[in-house]
Design a protein around this motif. Structure first.
Motif: not given
Length: 158
Positions: A54, A92, A95-98, A120
């Motif tokens: 973050r 993935r 890691f990309t789950s904001f 995915e």
């Protein structure tokens, strides 16, 4: 008396004919449905550690173990190991789950994560192999907790 015997023979013939027709005419439909769906197989991955970033900094790690339900017919047909695809997809996605706050997980976050991982993985595999992703273990460890435990002597540096 002759009428009673004739009715009895007629009932036996109709019953035998109906039984014969149901057994021999209904059998191909049962075989084709079993050929379409051979069931599922459950596979499990080992523990995966994914850094949570973050604002450009690592704030913690998600440690998880997944199992997934895969179509048995597609597994046999493709002859490939889907576990690396599942691990890569889960890495993935996490890691990309904001939008998911791993410090304060909500029940709907878990459903969203597992559904997204399955989608995915199927996209990367190029087929609908993964039917469902199941969480066996999910932990979030803050970066500070790792360093604190390590420097307090809980970790052995020798």
């Amino acid at each position: 008396m002759l009428k009673l015997v004739a009715i009895g023979v007629w009932v036996i013939l109709v019953t035998a004919g109906a039984t014969f027709a149901s057994v021999y005419l209904g059998q191909p439909a049962a075989e084709s449905s079993s050929a379409e769906d051979q069931g599922v197989e459950q596979l499990m991955s080992e523990l995966i550690s994914v850094p949570v970033i973050r604002g450009g900094d690592v704030v913690g790690y998600v440690i998880l173990q997944l199992s997934f339900v895969a179509d048995r017919a597609l597994l046999a047909q493709e002859k490939l190991d889907p576990i690396p695809y599942i691990k890569d997809s889960s890495f993935r996605v996490i890691f990309t789950s904001f939008d998911v706050d791993f410090r304060r997980l909500k029940p709907e976050d878990l459903d969203k994560l597992t559904d997204t991982i399955a989608r995915e993985a199927n996209k990367r595999l190029g087929m609908e192999l993964v039917r469902q992703v199941l969480l066996q273990q999910l932990n979030y460890v803050k970066k500070e907790d790792i360093r604190t435990n390590w420097t307090n002597g809980n970790g052995n540096t020798n």
